[in-house]
Motif scaffolding. Sequence first.
Motif, PDB file in Angstrom:
ATOM      1  N   GLU A 112       1.777 -23.816 -14.106  1.00 53.82           N
ATOM      2  CA  GLU A 112       2.568 -22.611 -13.917  1.00 53.82           C
ATOM      3  C   GLU A 112       2.021 -21.840 -12.735  1.00 53.82           C
ATOM      4  N   LYS A 113       2.916 -21.332 -11.917  1.00 52.77           N
ATOM      5  CA  LYS A 113       2.489 -20.558 -10.760  1.00 52.77           C
ATOM      6  C   LYS A 113       2.758 -19.091 -11.056  1.00 52.77           C
ATOM      7  N   ARG A 114       1.674 -18.385 -11.359  1.00 54.94           N
ATOM      8  CA  ARG A 114       1.797 -16.959 -11.634  1.00 54.94           C
ATOM      9  C   ARG A 114       1.012 -16.200 -10.583  1.00 54.94           C
ATOM     10  N   LEU A 115       1.570 -15.095 -10.179  1.00 57.36           N
ATOM     11  CA  LEU A 115       0.840 -14.242  -9.251  1.00 57.36           C
ATOM     12  C   LEU A 115      -0.229 -13.485 -10.025  1.00 57.36           C
ATOM     13  N   PRO A 116      -1.401 -13.343  -9.439  1.00 61.82           N
ATOM     14  CA  PRO A 116      -2.466 -12.626 -10.147  1.00 61.82           C
ATOM     15  C   PRO A 116      -2.142 -11.136 -10.242  1.00 61.82           C
ATOM     16  N   GLU A 117      -2.622 -10.526 -11.322  1.00 61.28           N
ATOM     17  CA  GLU A 117      -2.491  -9.080 -11.447  1.00 61.28           C
ATOM     18  C   GLU A 117      -3.628  -8.453 -10.652  1.00 61.28           C
ATOM     19  N   ILE A 118      -3.284  -7.566  -9.773  1.00 56.90           N
ATOM     20  CA  ILE A 118      -4.274  -6.970  -8.884  1.00 56.90           C
ATOM     21  C   ILE A 118      -4.453  -5.507  -9.253  1.00 56.90           C
ATOM     22  N   LEU A 119      -5.714  -5.105  -9.354  1.00 55.02           N
ATOM     23  CA  LEU A 119      -6.019  -3.708  -9.634  1.00 55.02           C
ATOM     24  C   LEU A 119      -5.927  -2.893  -8.351  1.00 55.02           C
ATOM     25  N   SER A 120      -5.477  -1.672  -8.482  1.00 58.32           N
ATOM     26  CA  SER A 120      -5.441  -0.789  -7.320  1.00 58.32           C
ATOM     27  C   SER A 120      -6.871  -0.367  -6.993  1.00 58.32           C
ATOM     28  N   GLN A 121      -7.051   0.166  -5.807  1.00 57.33           N
ATOM     29  CA  GLN A 121      -8.369   0.627  -5.383  1.00 57.33           C
ATOM     30  C   GLN A 121      -8.864   1.735  -6.333  1.00 57.33           C
ATOM     31  N   GLU A 122      -7.954   2.570  -6.761  1.00 60.59           N
ATOM     32  CA  GLU A 122      -8.303   3.650  -7.688  1.00 60.59           C
ATOM     33  C   GLU A 122      -8.756   3.100  -9.038  1.00 60.59           C
ATOM     34  N   GLU A 123      -8.065   2.072  -9.535  1.00 63.32           N
ATOM     35  CA  GLU A 123      -8.449   1.464 -10.817  1.00 63.32           C
ATOM     36  C   GLU A 123      -9.836   0.823 -10.729  1.00 63.32           C
ATOM     37  N   VAL A 124     -10.123   0.156  -9.610  1.00 64.36           N
ATOM     38  CA  VAL A 124     -11.431  -0.459  -9.413  1.00 64.36           C
ATOM     39  C   VAL A 124     -12.515   0.608  -9.388  1.00 64.36           C
ATOM     40  N   MET A 125     -12.272   1.690  -8.662  1.00 64.29           N
ATOM     41  CA  MET A 125     -13.254   2.783  -8.594  1.00 64.29           C
ATOM     42  C   MET A 125     -13.476   3.405  -9.971  1.00 64.29           C
ATOM     43  N   ASN A 126     -12.407   3.544 -10.771  1.00 63.45           N
ATOM     44  CA  ASN A 126     -12.539   4.091 -12.126  1.00 63.45           C
ATOM     45  C   ASN A 126     -13.425   3.212 -12.997  1.00 63.45           C
TER      46      ASN A 126
END
Length: 171
Positions: A112-126
């Motif tokens: 299955e080809k699924r796009l990865p879920e990417i965290l926003s810069q704000e979510e990473v900083m949190n």
Amino acid sequence: LVQQKKEPVESLSQDQVQALRMVEQKLKLRGYSENTQRTYLQKFKEFLLFFKDTHPVDLSENEIRNYILYLIEHRKLSKSTQNQAINSIKFFYEKVLMQEQKVYYLERPMKEKRLPEILSQEEVMNIFEALDNLKHKTMLMLIYSAGLRRSEMLNLRIGDVDFNRHIVFIR
């Protein structure tokens, strides 16, 4: 086809236990990672349990193919797990018994080809800010910034870090 329950190694015949041990030894000799060893052994044990009291050498390619169909139709395993089962079976026949790709022609499911879920810069900083433990924060920041796998982080040693040149050696 009858669904198998998770059973201990004691449920295997003596020949099947020997086959499982042969797989374990070959995995170790070839230097496979502990995760791969654990996965292959579990999937191969499930395969052996499916064919109770039958030595895997005596199985036909058709019987093996029916087992894969059982995994798909009855157990409804993910494509990734199906591939793990196929890999463990192929490993036994091709690497342990040194047979010429006996189960080479087993069809593999399309991944299955699924796009990865990417965290926003704000979510990473949190996430970073939520950590109080300096060691955990440092490890997570290194994993994130260098794109490390969990195992690569766990295998790091102090000698792997060149503080002067800001370089980390990954094994």
